[in-house]
Design a protein around this motif. Structure first.
Motif, PDB file in Angstrom:
ATOM      1  N   ALA A   1       0.828  -1.208   0.000  1.00  0.00           N
ATOM      2  CA  ALA A   1       0.000   0.000   0.000  1.00  0.00           C
ATOM      3  C   ALA A   1       0.863   1.259   0.000  1.00  0.00           C
ATOM      4  N   ILE A   2       1.964   1.230   0.739  1.00  0.00           N
ATOM      5  CA  ILE A   2       2.881   2.372   0.754  1.00  0.00           C
ATOM      6  C   ILE A   2       3.525   2.550  -0.617  1.00  0.00           C
ATOM      7  N   LEU A   3       3.966   1.461  -1.228  1.00  0.00           N
ATOM      8  CA  LEU A   3       4.600   1.549  -2.555  1.00  0.00           C
ATOM      9  C   LEU A   3       3.603   2.038  -3.604  1.00  0.00           C
TER      10      LEU A   3
ATOM     11  N   GLU B   1      -8.130   5.659  14.539  1.00  0.00           N
ATOM     12  CA  GLU B   1      -7.107   5.572  13.502  1.00  0.00           C
ATOM     13  C   GLU B   1      -5.989   4.615  13.913  1.00  0.00           C
ATOM     14  N   LEU B   2      -5.301   4.079  12.918  1.00  0.00           N
ATOM     15  CA  LEU B   2      -4.087   3.319  13.185  1.00  0.00           C
ATOM     16  C   LEU B   2      -3.053   4.239  13.824  1.00  0.00           C
ATOM     17  N   GLN B   3      -2.397   3.764  14.861  1.00  0.00           N
ATOM     18  CA  GLN B   3      -1.390   4.560  15.561  1.00  0.00           C
ATOM     19  C   GLN B   3      -0.035   3.848  15.472  1.00  0.00           C
ATOM     20  N   PRO B   4       0.832   4.273  14.561  1.00  0.00           N
ATOM     21  CA  PRO B   4       2.136   3.615  14.441  1.00  0.00           C
ATOM     22  C   PRO B   4       2.899   3.525  15.759  1.00  0.00           C
ATOM     23  N   ALA B   5       2.793   4.567  16.587  1.00  0.00           N
ATOM     24  CA  ALA B   5       3.553   4.577  17.847  1.00  0.00           C
ATOM     25  C   ALA B   5       3.191   3.418  18.753  1.00  0.00           C
ATOM     26  N   MET B   6       1.991   2.851  18.606  1.00  0.00           N
ATOM     27  CA  MET B   6       1.594   1.732  19.461  1.00  0.00           C
ATOM     28  C   MET B   6       2.501   0.523  19.256  1.00  0.00           C
ATOM     29  N   PHE B   7       3.073   0.375  18.066  1.00  0.00           N
ATOM     30  CA  PHE B   7       3.991  -0.740  17.830  1.00  0.00           C
ATOM     31  C   PHE B   7       5.289  -0.536  18.595  1.00  0.00           C
ATOM     32  N   TRP B   8       5.715   0.709  18.712  1.00  0.00           N
ATOM     33  CA  TRP B   8       6.900   1.006  19.532  1.00  0.00           C
ATOM     34  C   TRP B   8       6.614   0.654  20.995  1.00  0.00           C
ATOM     35  N   PHE B   9       5.444   1.060  21.492  1.00  0.00           N
ATOM     36  CA  PHE B   9       5.088   0.761  22.884  1.00  0.00           C
ATOM     37  C   PHE B   9       4.996  -0.748  23.110  1.00  0.00           C
TER      38      PHE B   9
ATOM     39  N   PRO C   1       2.097  -7.713  23.160  1.00  0.00           N
ATOM     40  CA  PRO C   1       1.391  -7.637  21.874  1.00  0.00           C
ATOM     41  C   PRO C   1      -0.093  -7.307  22.002  1.00  0.00           C
ATOM     42  N   SER C   2      -0.680  -7.545  23.170  1.00  0.00           N
ATOM     43  CA  SER C   2      -2.114  -7.266  23.314  1.00  0.00           C
ATOM     44  C   SER C   2      -2.412  -5.772  23.172  1.00  0.00           C
ATOM     45  N   LEU C   3      -1.392  -4.928  23.343  1.00  0.00           N
ATOM     46  CA  LEU C   3      -1.575  -3.490  23.146  1.00  0.00           C
ATOM     47  C   LEU C   3      -1.935  -3.155  21.700  1.00  0.00           C
ATOM     48  N   LEU C   4      -1.740  -4.110  20.807  1.00  0.00           N
ATOM     49  CA  LEU C   4      -1.958  -3.881  19.378  1.00  0.00           C
ATOM     50  C   LEU C   4      -3.313  -4.401  18.905  1.00  0.00           C
ATOM     51  N   TRP C   5      -4.204  -4.707  19.827  1.00  0.00           N
ATOM     52  CA  TRP C   5      -5.497  -5.269  19.434  1.00  0.00           C
ATOM     53  C   TRP C   5      -6.263  -4.327  18.496  1.00  0.00           C
ATOM     54  N   GLU C   6      -6.316  -3.064  18.829  1.00  0.00           N
ATOM     55  CA  GLU C   6      -7.010  -2.113  17.952  1.00  0.00           C
ATOM     56  C   GLU C   6      -6.247  -1.911  16.652  1.00  0.00           C
ATOM     57  N   GLU C   7      -4.909  -1.876  16.722  1.00  0.00           N
ATOM     58  CA  GLU C   7      -4.102  -1.683  15.500  1.00  0.00           C
ATOM     59  C   GLU C   7      -4.286  -2.876  14.564  1.00  0.00           C
ATOM     60  N   ARG C   8      -4.407  -4.059  15.129  1.00  0.00           N
ATOM     61  CA  ARG C   8      -4.635  -5.253  14.326  1.00  0.00           C
ATOM     62  C   ARG C   8      -5.941  -5.120  13.540  1.00  0.00           C
ATOM     63  N   ARG C   9      -6.953  -4.566  14.203  1.00  0.00           N
ATOM     64  CA  ARG C   9      -8.232  -4.386  13.531  1.00  0.00           C
ATOM     65  C   ARG C   9      -8.084  -3.484  12.308  1.00  0.00           C
ATOM     66  N   TYR C  10      -7.306  -2.425  12.432  1.00  0.00           N
ATOM     67  CA  TYR C  10      -7.113  -1.514  11.300  1.00  0.00           C
ATOM     68  C   TYR C  10      -6.274  -2.160  10.200  1.00  0.00           C
ATOM     69  N   LEU C  11      -5.219  -2.872  10.590  1.00  0.00           N
ATOM     70  CA  LEU C  11      -4.327  -3.459   9.604  1.00  0.00           C
ATOM     71  C   LEU C  11      -4.975  -4.597   8.821  1.00  0.00           C
ATOM     72  N   THR C  12      -5.858  -5.337   9.458  1.00  0.00           N
ATOM     73  CA  THR C  12      -6.442  -6.507   8.796  1.00  0.00           C
ATOM     74  C   THR C  12      -7.747  -6.184   8.071  1.00  0.00           C
ATOM     75  N   ASN C  13      -8.156  -4.921   8.098  1.00  0.00           N
ATOM     76  CA  ASN C  13      -9.376  -4.506   7.404  1.00  0.00           C
ATOM     77  C   ASN C  13      -8.994  -3.779   6.124  1.00  0.00           C
ATOM     78  N   PRO C  14      -9.165  -4.410   4.951  1.00  0.00           N
ATOM     79  CA  PRO C  14      -8.753  -3.784   3.693  1.00  0.00           C
ATOM     80  C   PRO C  14      -9.416  -2.431   3.444  1.00  0.00           C
ATOM     81  N   ALA C  15     -10.604  -2.248   3.973  1.00  0.00           N
ATOM     82  CA  ALA C  15     -11.305  -0.977   3.777  1.00  0.00           C
ATOM     83  C   ALA C  15     -10.596   0.191   4.454  1.00  0.00           C
ATOM     84  N   GLU C  16      -9.720  -0.125   5.416  1.00  0.00           N
ATOM     85  CA  GLU C  16      -9.000   0.915   6.131  1.00  0.00           C
ATOM     86  C   GLU C  16      -7.773   1.421   5.365  1.00  0.00           C
ATOM     87  N   THR C  17      -7.350   0.704   4.344  1.00  0.00           N
ATOM     88  CA  THR C  17      -6.088   1.016   3.675  1.00  0.00           C
ATOM     89  C   THR C  17      -6.064   2.434   3.123  1.00  0.00           C
TER      90      THR C  17
END
Length: 637
Positions: free
Chosen positions: A75-77, A314-322, A329-345
């Protein structure tokens, strides 16, 4: 001879004057550079900011091993390919801000530089170089609104550092000069650097951006670069103090996403350069704020958008640092929802810091991310909050976000005691959040004056009349007041929190307390307990909603998206509910289509005690209601 002496005296006077000016210009610089933390540390060669030479291999491994990460990388590329056809940025201000241009500059340059490092395709290098030269040629980066300078300096510094070895000597010279003259040097000027001493997101963003400039051009300005970095380390501890004691971020959801993200960008860059963050990440409450942020989104995907916040999560990149720092890894539960939902791309690729998600991914698989164990999070500090839910995995779960705090906090509204509520996939009790600053500033609104009688509190979305809280004697909440979370309990069948609102209604009542609970995982209770002064008191209870409301005595039926919620006033039992419009009262107010307020008015006698108890009942819980609600002092805590 006299003429020579006069000339010499005049020259000495000018030199002394220039020395004084130079000292005054650099005074804040010296104040913040008293501790030499960086010392004689040797900086790595370029690239040195966030991602060292050869570290692309670990990202490629992550991308190859997990489909979701592969899709994000692609998606970035793809977005970079779309940038190839865009005209370079121009210096276009909106009102007093160049900020939208600076942010787009950071997005383009960060993305394109990342794409080049990952693929080594010449097209990304050339397009990034074109953008770097375009913004470097701007007359300035708008130092009168220094966030603009900070974000542009970060953008240009990442591009300069990451592409250093492949840029032409002529391009390097022009870009380096811009970082110095348009980024770093204005940060030394007292007209522009008041952010050094504030405790809000400006400090975090500006220190991070200017420090990136220092990291980028270290070879050419080694002493200046070290002093700038030392200054940033010393200064940024001021806003970091507001995470104490346990991580509640005072400025709310959107500004966590801004201030904390740039704070993490700074800490991560320090770690990469020096192998240490000089103790910054261990400041009280800072790491705990990941838990705060994770709990700030409801099952609907909407944020608990108090103060000047946007609504959409929104997806929060900083959460991966935390998550990496805390090994949780459970801190990424909401981020996982954004990353695995193609509509969010499509939304994700508008995030200027998105490539940092892959930098901080640490190879984690989406399958390794599990739901959090706790269904409640409570934080004290500058803006106390409590968030509770019945489930992390059920999209129909009940969720409540509840806040205390003060209207006097940066970006705050008069919303102490306010709450939001989700159930059955619908946000029933809502908050308007922010109105665009430019729409108010351009119409002459005195938006940033927080005194009790300022025009700020006449803005419809900012005062207590439109928030899910009380209005007493038709008056505004007190700017000088603050409400604390006084008790809480995560007992599964009676999750609750209470706050003392007395200080924000000073002069209107003797005491005011509010408690909110999720009862038996079925419905929500909102209970207020008041003690009046020696005069009769009028109280208005309000809830803002986007549902359709049908009132019938002390009950109201709310319908939305095929779902129903009953609002029941249990006490006083004689209450008759009503609705109020959300039409904006002033020309400068934003429109609020599809919304209304529901609630009631009650007059309380002088020197009296009273309780207001309201139930919010999802349709499936209609037959599970308790007959009475206990006083707040009997709630478990």
């Amino acid at each position: 001879m006299d003429n020579n002496n006069s000339l010499r005296s005049s020259m000495m006077t000018k030199i002394s004057f220039l020395n004084i000016i130079a000292f005054l210009l650099l005074f804040p610089f010296f104040v913040w550079a008293q501790v030499d933390r960086v010392g004689s540390a040797r900086f790595p060669d370029h690239p040195r900011i966030l991602l060292l030479k050869g570290e692309e291999a670990s990202i490629n491994k992550t991308v190859s091993a997990d489909k979701t990460w592969g899709q994000l990388n692609q998606a970035i590329l793809t977005e970079c390919d779309a940038m190839l056809a865009l005209a370079p940025l121009e210096r276009i201000k909106i009102g007093r801000r160049l900020l939208s241009t600076s942010r787009e500059g950071l997005r383009r340059i960060f993305y394109l530089a990342f794409a080049y490092r990952m693929t080594h395709q010449e097209k990304y290098l050339k397009r990034a170089e074109q953008e770097l030269l375009a913004v470097s040629a701007f007359s300035d980066w708008n130092p009168t609104h220094f966030l603009d300078v900070a974000e542009m300096t970060m953008a240009v510094s990442i591009g300069y550092d990451w592409l250093y070895n492949d840029l032409s000597a002529q391009s390097r010279s022009a870009i380096r000069e811009a970082i110095l003259k348009k980024g770093i040097e204005p940060s030394l000027d007292t007209k522009f650097n008041s952010w050094l001493t504030v405790t809000n997101n400006w400090n975090q963003v500006c220190n991070a951006g200017i420090a990136y400039g220092a990291m980028a051009i270290y070879e050419d300005q080694p002493e200046l670069a070290k002093r700038i970095i030392n200054r940033s380390i010393e200064s940024i501890v001021l806003p970091m103090g507001d995470y104490s004691p346990n991580g509640a971020y005072p400025e709310g959801y959107s500004y966590w996403g801004y201030g904390t993200s740039f704070n993490v960008m700074f800490i991560s860059a320090l770690d990469k350069l020096f192998g240490t963050d000089f103790g910054l990440s261990q400041k009280p409450g800072f790491l705990n704020s990941a838990g705060y942020m994770e709990n700030m989104t409801g099952p609907t995907g909407d944020a608990f958008n108090y103060s000047d916040s946007g609504l959409t999560g929104e997806l929060q990149p900083a959460m991966f640092w935390f998550a990496n720092k805390l090994k949780d890894p459970s801190l990424l539960w909401e981020e996982r929802r954004y990353l695995t939902n193609p509509a969010e791309t499509k939304r994700q690729v508008k995030d200027r810091l998105l490539p940092a998600t892959l930098l901080w991914s640490n190879g984690i698989s989406m399958n390794a991310i599990r739901a959090p164990k706790s269904t409640m999070w409570v934080g004290s500090g500058t803006t106390p909050v409590a968030m509770m839910r019945t489930s992390w995995t059920d999209p129909a779960a009940i969720y409540v976000g509840f806040k205390g705090g003060s209207p006097g906090t940066n970006h705050a509204h008069m919303d102490a005691g306010s709450f939001v509520m989700d159930a059955d996939g619908v946000r029933w009790a809502m908050d308007f959040g922010m109105q665009s600053y430019e729409t108010l500033e351009s119409k002459g609104v005195d938006l940033w004056n927080k005194t009790q009688n300022s025009q700020r509190w006449q803005v419809f979305r900012y005062n207590n009349y439109v928030h899910n809280t009380l209005t007493i004697n038709d008056s505004l909440q007190r700017v000088a007041g603050k409400s604390e979370i006084t008790s809480s309990s995560n007992t599964p069948l009676f999750m609750n929190a209470t706050t003392d609102l007395t200080a924000v209604y000073k002069g209107s009542v003797a005491k005011a307390k509010r408690g909110i609970a999720i009862m038996n995982k079925d419905y929500v209770v909102v209970r207020d307990e008041l003690e009046t002064l020696p005069t009769a008191t009028t109280v208005r209870w309000t809830m803002l909603t986007s549902a359709t409301v049908t009132v019938n005595g002390n009950k109201a039926e709310l319908t939305k998206d095929g779902k129903k919620l009953t609002l029941l006033v249990q006490e006083p039992a004689t209450i008759v509910l009503k609705t109020w419009s959300t039409d904006p009262p002033h020309e400068y107010d934003a429109p609020n289509p599809g919304t209304m307020r529901v609630g009631f008015d009650v007059t309380v006698p002088a020197n009296a005690k009273t309780a207001l108890t309201v139930l919010l009942i999802p349709e499936k819980a209609a037959k599970k209601i308790a007959t009475n609600v206990q006083p707040l002092d009997q709630w478990p805590h």
